[in-house]
Enzyme design. Structure first.
Site, PDB file in Angstrom:
ATOM      1  N   GLU A  11       0.867  -1.188   0.000  1.00 22.00           N
ATOM      2  CA  GLU A  11       0.000   0.000   0.000  1.00 22.00           C
ATOM      3  C   GLU A  11       0.898   1.231   0.000  1.00 22.00           C
ATOM      4  O   GLU A  11       1.044   1.917   1.012  1.00 22.00           O
ATOM      5  CB  GLU A  11      -0.941   0.002   1.217  1.00 22.00           C
ATOM      6  CG  GLU A  11      -1.976   1.138   1.170  1.00 22.00           C
ATOM      7  CD  GLU A  11      -2.766   1.317   2.469  1.00 22.00           C
ATOM      8  OE1 GLU A  11      -3.203   0.308   3.060  1.00 22.00           O
ATOM      9  OE2 GLU A  11      -2.933   2.478   2.887  1.00 22.00           O
ATOM     10  N   HIS A  13       1.879   4.733  -1.759  1.00 21.68           N
ATOM     11  CA  HIS A  13       1.254   5.763  -2.585  1.00 21.68           C
ATOM     12  C   HIS A  13       2.269   6.665  -3.267  1.00 21.68           C
ATOM     13  O   HIS A  13       3.309   6.976  -2.700  1.00 21.68           O
ATOM     14  CB  HIS A  13       0.313   6.608  -1.739  1.00 21.68           C
ATOM     15  CG  HIS A  13      -0.699   5.785  -0.992  1.00 21.68           C
ATOM     16  ND1 HIS A  13      -1.599   4.963  -1.639  1.00 21.68           N
ATOM     17  CD2 HIS A  13      -0.950   5.637   0.327  1.00 21.68           C
ATOM     18  CE1 HIS A  13      -2.360   4.362  -0.731  1.00 21.68           C
ATOM     19  NE2 HIS A  13      -1.975   4.750   0.462  1.00 21.68           N
ATOM     20  N   HIS A 172      -9.346   1.017  -0.442  1.00 24.57           N
ATOM     21  CA  HIS A 172      -8.620   1.958   0.422  1.00 24.57           C
ATOM     22  C   HIS A 172      -9.596   2.954   1.036  1.00 24.57           C
ATOM     23  O   HIS A 172     -10.569   3.339   0.393  1.00 24.57           O
ATOM     24  CB  HIS A 172      -7.553   2.676  -0.409  1.00 24.57           C
ATOM     25  CG  HIS A 172      -6.614   3.488   0.419  1.00 24.57           C
ATOM     26  ND1 HIS A 172      -6.933   4.748   0.883  1.00 24.57           N
ATOM     27  CD2 HIS A 172      -5.376   3.203   0.874  1.00 24.57           C
ATOM     28  CE1 HIS A 172      -5.911   5.201   1.597  1.00 24.57           C
ATOM     29  NE2 HIS A 172      -4.949   4.291   1.611  1.00 24.57           N
ATOM     30  N   ASP A 297       2.148   1.808   3.949  1.00 19.08           N
ATOM     31  CA  ASP A 297       1.332   3.017   3.770  1.00 19.08           C
ATOM     32  C   ASP A 297       2.252   4.229   3.634  1.00 19.08           C
ATOM     33  O   ASP A 297       1.988   5.289   4.197  1.00 19.08           O
ATOM     34  CB  ASP A 297       0.313   3.210   4.903  1.00 19.08           C
ATOM     35  CG  ASP A 297      -0.871   4.093   4.497  1.00 19.08           C
ATOM     36  OD1 ASP A 297      -0.891   4.566   3.345  1.00 19.08           O
ATOM     37  OD2 ASP A 297      -1.765   4.305   5.340  1.00 19.08           O
TER      38      ASP A 297
HETATM   39 MN    MN Z   1      -2.946   4.414   2.408  1.00 17.77          MN
END
Ligand code: MN
Length: 335
Positions: A11, A13, A172, A297
């Site tokens: 995950e 980004h 998400h 994340d």
């Molecule tokens: Mn995230």
């Protein structure tokens, strides 16, 4: 000594310059203005701007932490706040860039494409392109679109395409669609609102019978399942009870399986943002040791701390290998 595991984080980004230029230039959109303004501020201001844009720095950070691979995705909430026509173009532009990045770094990066659910037919076509010619590994959807959820018939073409092309859907979080009581004290964000929103979305998919219609879909939930693993026993218990006493009064639908059976069959969860050994142990028991994947994340969480947690968490060698890479390889088709 346990052998060293390949470390894949799922995950992670990022944005491209071209995406930011186009998206930030859109003045008219139906989405929540506060959410869009916050996203733009994050994407415009240092240090997050560089952390989202600079893939060389990201690779250096991965090397320093001992992370082998990142499954990249567009910074949330992505294209979903925008008008359908704008979102379609933005998604195509972003997915082309993502595919090019993955082609340049096939051993370090994989990618989840982005789709415009507000244009369901085009989202279905884009899913086919993502999983076909672009060679990517799944799609990310940032929860609701214009306050609507994927159990809504409107999104049937998108779900059918995801199932047909074996695209796992990373569900998400984003700021809740029912904003009122989340709008104070910072509640709408990752501290609570995100989990409430994504958890609601997953529960809608289960309780609506959507997963009876699309039994082969795989959804990925971050943040160790957005709280759901902790409630599974109670969810099953209350579903059975309400189904028995008064279907009409409770609106509870009859399902082919218990809610927890769908959660174990159609969902895989990730460790993003939850470096907690007790929560991890509980989640492994709830969803099974081959249904938990490592995620950081990034850039919102610390890569080095997350990798350290993965390497030292009190789990078995098999569990660690599954979390570290085997489950991600299976779910996302990584070699
Ligand atoms: Mn995230």
């Amino acid at each position: 000594m346990a052998t060293e595991n390949r470390v894949i984080a799922v995950e992670e980004h990022f944005v491209t310059d071209a995406y930011v230029q186009t998206a930030h230039g859109l003045d008219h959109f139906p989405g929540d203005r506060t959410e869009v303004q916050l996203t733009r501020a994050v994407e415009r201001n240092e240090p997050t701007r560089s952390q989202l844009l600079d893939l060389d720095a990201r690779l250096a950070g991965m090397d320093a932490a001992g992370q082998d691979m990142a499954v990249l995705s567009l910074n949330p909430p992505g294209v979903q706040p925008y008008e359908p026509a704008d979102a379609v173009g933005l998604a195509r532009q972003f997915n082309d860039s993502l595919a090019e990045i993955v082609r340049r770094h096939p051993t370090r990066f994989a990618g989840l494409g982005t789709v415009p659910p507000q244009a369901p037919e085009q989202a279905a076509e884009e899913t086919e392109r993502i999983m076909g010619p672009l060679g990517l590994n799944g799609i990310m959807i940032n929860s609701h679109t214009e306050g609507r959820y994927l159990d809504d018939d409107r999104f049937a073409p998108l779900l059918a395409a995801a199932e047909a092309h074996r695209a796992p859907i990373y569900l998400h979080p984003r700021v809740p669609s029912m904003l009122n009581q989340y709008s104070e004290y910072g509640l709408s964000g990752a501290i609570w609102g995100y989990a409430a929103e994504a958890g609601l979305h997953a529960m809608r998919l289960i309780l609506s019978g959507t997963l009876d219609r699309y039994p082969h879909l795989t959804f990925v939930l971050g943040h160790l399942g957005e709280g759901i693993p902790y409630y599974l026993t109670r969810i099953d218990n209350r579903h059975a009870y309400a189904s028995k006493i008064a279907g009409a009064a409770t609106a509870m639908r009859t399902l082919e399986h218990t809610p927890s059976e769908y959660f174990q069959r159609n969902f895989v969860i990730t460790t993003s943002g939850v470096d907690d050994p007790n929560a991890l142990e509980f989640a492994l028991g709830a969803v099974g040791e081959d249904n938990v994947m490592f995620a950081v994340d990034s850039p919102y969480e610390d890569t080095a701390a997350a990798v350290e947690f993965l390497k030292t968490a009190p789990v078995t060698d098999t569990q660690r290998a599954n979390i570290s890479h085997r489950t991600a390889e299976r779910v996302f088709g990584l070699r």
